[in-house]
Design a protein around this motif. Structure first.
Motif, mmCIF file in Angstrom:
data_model
loop_
_atom_site.group_PDB
_atom_site.id
_atom_site.type_symbol
_atom_site.label_atom_id
_atom_site.label_comp_id
_atom_site.label_asym_id
_atom_site.label_seq_id
_atom_site.Cartn_x
_atom_site.Cartn_y
_atom_site.Cartn_z
ATOM 1 N N TYR A 33 0.841 -1.170 0.139
ATOM 2 C CA TYR A 33 -0.193 0.151 0.240
ATOM 3 C C TYR A 33 1.011 1.109 -0.113
ATOM 4 C CZ TYR A 33 -3.856 -3.000 1.045
ATOM 5 O OH TYR A 33 -5.243 -3.510 1.251
ATOM 6 N N GLY A 34 2.295 1.516 -0.188
ATOM 7 C CA GLY A 34 2.627 2.052 0.002
ATOM 8 C C GLY A 34 3.793 2.504 0.414
ATOM 9 N N LEU A 35 3.321 1.833 2.213
ATOM 10 C CA LEU A 35 4.180 2.283 3.212
ATOM 11 C C LEU A 35 5.422 2.042 4.093
ATOM 12 C CD1 LEU A 35 0.273 2.357 5.949
ATOM 13 C CD2 LEU A 35 1.603 4.140 4.526
ATOM 14 N N LYS A 36 5.651 2.652 4.984
ATOM 15 C CA LYS A 36 7.263 2.166 5.334
ATOM 16 C C LYS A 36 6.721 1.317 6.816
ATOM 17 C CE LYS A 36 10.578 3.879 2.670
ATOM 18 N NZ LYS A 36 10.333 3.325 1.437
ATOM 19 N N VAL B 142 3.425 1.983 11.926
ATOM 20 C CA VAL B 142 3.451 2.792 10.976
ATOM 21 C C VAL B 142 3.685 4.087 10.991
ATOM 22 C CG1 VAL B 142 2.377 4.284 8.831
ATOM 23 C CG2 VAL B 142 2.270 1.901 9.345
ATOM 24 N N ASN B 143 4.910 5.235 11.358
ATOM 25 C CA ASN B 143 4.492 6.131 11.413
ATOM 26 C C ASN B 143 5.226 6.575 12.746
ATOM 27 O OD1 ASN B 143 5.681 7.327 8.890
ATOM 28 N ND2 ASN B 143 3.143 7.436 9.033
ATOM 29 N N VAL C 166 -1.903 5.256 18.444
ATOM 30 C CA VAL C 166 -2.225 4.381 17.625
ATOM 31 C C VAL C 166 -2.803 4.702 16.057
ATOM 32 C CG1 VAL C 166 -4.111 2.791 16.933
ATOM 33 C CG2 VAL C 166 -2.737 2.724 19.067
ATOM 34 N N THR C 167 -2.511 3.981 14.731
ATOM 35 C CA THR C 167 -3.131 5.246 13.759
ATOM 36 C C THR C 167 -4.011 3.826 12.677
ATOM 37 O OG1 THR C 167 -2.317 6.389 12.067
ATOM 38 C CG2 THR C 167 -0.872 4.217 12.137
ATOM 39 N N SER C 168 -4.653 4.151 12.021
ATOM 40 C CA SER C 168 -4.938 3.206 10.948
ATOM 41 C C SER C 168 -4.508 3.534 9.178
ATOM 42 C CB SER C 168 -6.387 3.737 11.035
ATOM 43 O OG SER C 168 -7.516 2.650 10.342
ATOM 44 N N LEU C 169 -4.759 2.389 8.870
ATOM 45 C CA LEU C 169 -4.707 2.447 7.592
ATOM 46 C C LEU C 169 -5.042 3.573 6.573
ATOM 47 C CD1 LEU C 169 -2.663 0.939 5.550
ATOM 48 C CD2 LEU C 169 -4.205 -0.830 4.845
ATOM 49 N N ASN C 170 -6.335 3.596 6.857
ATOM 50 C CA ASN C 170 -7.158 4.678 6.336
ATOM 51 C C ASN C 170 -6.915 5.987 7.231
ATOM 52 O OD1 ASN C 170 -8.576 4.458 8.954
ATOM 53 N ND2 ASN C 170 -10.259 5.760 8.035
ATOM 54 N N LEU C 171 -5.851 6.708 7.836
ATOM 55 C CA LEU C 171 -5.876 7.238 8.420
ATOM 56 C C LEU C 171 -3.668 8.033 7.599
ATOM 57 C CD1 LEU C 171 -6.597 7.296 12.174
ATOM 58 C CD2 LEU C 171 -7.765 8.685 10.092
ATOM 59 N N ASN D 130 16.322 -11.868 8.244
ATOM 60 C CA ASN D 130 16.538 -10.328 8.413
ATOM 61 C C ASN D 130 15.838 -9.562 7.372
ATOM 62 O OD1 ASN D 130 19.482 -10.832 7.615
ATOM 63 N ND2 ASN D 130 19.235 -12.273 5.691
ATOM 64 N N GLU D 131 14.858 -10.234 6.845
ATOM 65 C CA GLU D 131 13.948 -9.878 6.810
ATOM 66 C C GLU D 131 12.808 -8.336 8.090
ATOM 67 O OE1 GLU D 131 10.865 -10.865 3.823
ATOM 68 O OE2 GLU D 131 11.082 -12.885 4.592
ATOM 69 N N TYR D 132 13.115 -9.499 8.562
ATOM 70 C CA TYR D 132 12.214 -8.926 10.281
ATOM 71 C C TYR D 132 13.309 -7.952 10.705
ATOM 72 C CZ TYR D 132 11.187 -9.086 15.320
ATOM 73 O OH TYR D 132 10.742 -8.435 16.507
ATOM 74 N N ILE D 133 15.100 -8.031 10.333
ATOM 75 C CA ILE D 133 15.823 -6.653 11.013
ATOM 76 C C ILE D 133 15.617 -5.921 9.935
ATOM 77 C CG2 ILE D 133 18.543 -6.372 11.525
ATOM 78 C CD1 ILE D 133 18.541 -8.869 12.587
ATOM 79 N N ASN D 134 16.074 -5.977 8.685
ATOM 80 C CA ASN D 134 15.234 -4.693 7.940
ATOM 81 C C ASN D 134 15.065 -4.155 8.592
ATOM 82 O OD1 ASN D 134 17.584 -5.946 6.693
ATOM 83 N ND2 ASN D 134 16.915 -6.885 4.512
ATOM 84 N N ARG D 135 13.157 -3.904 9.113
ATOM 85 C CA ARG D 135 12.144 -2.836 9.580
ATOM 86 C C ARG D 135 11.890 -3.413 11.303
ATOM 87 N NH1 ARG D 135 10.618 -6.995 5.492
ATOM 88 N NH2 ARG D 135 9.944 -6.592 3.611
ATOM 89 N N ASN D 136 13.197 -3.123 11.229
ATOM 90 C CA ASN D 136 13.303 -3.289 12.491
ATOM 91 C C ASN D 136 13.700 -1.483 13.678
ATOM 92 O OD1 ASN D 136 15.577 -2.388 14.197
ATOM 93 N ND2 ASN D 136 16.478 -3.281 12.410
#
Ligand code: BT5
Length: 240
Positions: free
Chosen positions: A87-90, A101-102, A146-151, A187-193
């Motif tokens: 969905y384009g988020l990080k 998210v953020n 807290v956040t939500s995808l729509n927000l 690796n995938e886990y650590i890359n996003r930590n």
């Protein structure tokens, strides 16, 4: 994969646990409305209304408990990151399995092991993802930002599409994960930590362990180094 769609339930995890004997391996329980969702340690999962995801997966990988099963929550956190990235988020992962998210919590994962005496019956892997929530409602959740995808995306989210993406992504590599364990996703886990190489306070029941987050073991545990250069390896806890 079998899908059970409920209009309303107290908790999809409760539903799955109560019915575990009759539910097949890889059954997906989804509820439109969940009025008493649970987090870990008796915490609550706040119901942000219809349009948000409330789902539990019934997993019966074997007749015996295996030490890699607790890592399935970390596998699911990586799976969820992949979906959110589509969905384009990080998104970022806060050990052990919070997805932010953020810097804000968007989802919660609760894995429960179902035993009858010493007999392992299966795992119930619950996930709640905020997809369509009102700003005022997320702001009213205590203790957490807290956040939500729509927000985040400023547009309504198609719940059905999100749910399908998440379950497809989960089962895509699930068999491989059962064979290989955490190391497959390390690796995938650590890359996003968002927690490594920082000073942390980690709540462990009634204790707080403080130290520098040095790394993650091949089993998904957190390595903390204290001021005396002593290392501790944590398999459970909450980063404060
Ligand atoms: C979790 O617990 O984050 C796991 C939540 C799992 C919920 C799913 S929904 C489907 C299935 N059925 C259930 O009954 N449960 C699962 P924990 O790490 O203990 O975090 C709980 C904390 O997250 C709370 O104390 C609040 O601070 C915060 N929180 C509560 N509701 C939230 C929400 N909707 N969005 C973001 N944070 C929330």
């Amino acid at each position: 994969m079998k899908i059970i769609g409920l209009e309303e339930t107290d908790s999809t995890n409760n539903y799955a646990k109560i019915n575990i004997d009759t539910l097949a391996d890889r059954t997906v329980i989804h509820a439109k409305r969940q009025n008493a969702g649970r987090g870990r340690l008796n915490r609550k999962w706040v119901n942000l209304g219809e349009g948000n995801l409330f789902m539990s997966l019934v997993l019966k990988p074997s007749n015996f408990f295996n030490e890699i099963y607790p890592n399935i929550t970390q596998y699911l956190s990586v799976v969820l990151c992949n979906v959110l990235e589509s969905y384009g988020l990080k998104p970022q992962i806060k050990w052990p399995n919070d997805v932010l998210v953020n810097g804000k919590k968007i989802a919660g994962i609760l894995s429960e092991t179902v035993m009858q005496g010493s007999l392992f019956k299966g795992l119930v892997l619950g996930i709640g993802v905020n997809l369509n929530a009102k700003q005022a409602d997320v702001d009213s959740i205590p203790d957490k930002i807290v956040t939500s995808l729509n927000l985040e995306l400023k547009t309504d989210i198609n719940l059905e599409e999100f749910k399908n993406k998440l379950t497809d992504e989960f089962f895509k590599n699930y068999d491989k994960f059962l064979e290989n364990g955490f190391v497959m996703i390390k690796n995938e886990y650590i890359n996003r930590n968002c927690f490594l190489n920082k000073e942390l306070n980690v709540q462990l029941f009634n204790n707080i362990e403080s130290g520098f987050a040095k790394g993650i073991t091949d089993n998904g545990a957190l390595i903390l180094q204290n001021a005396n250069n002593e290392e501790s390896v944590l398999t459970i806890g909450d980063i404060l």
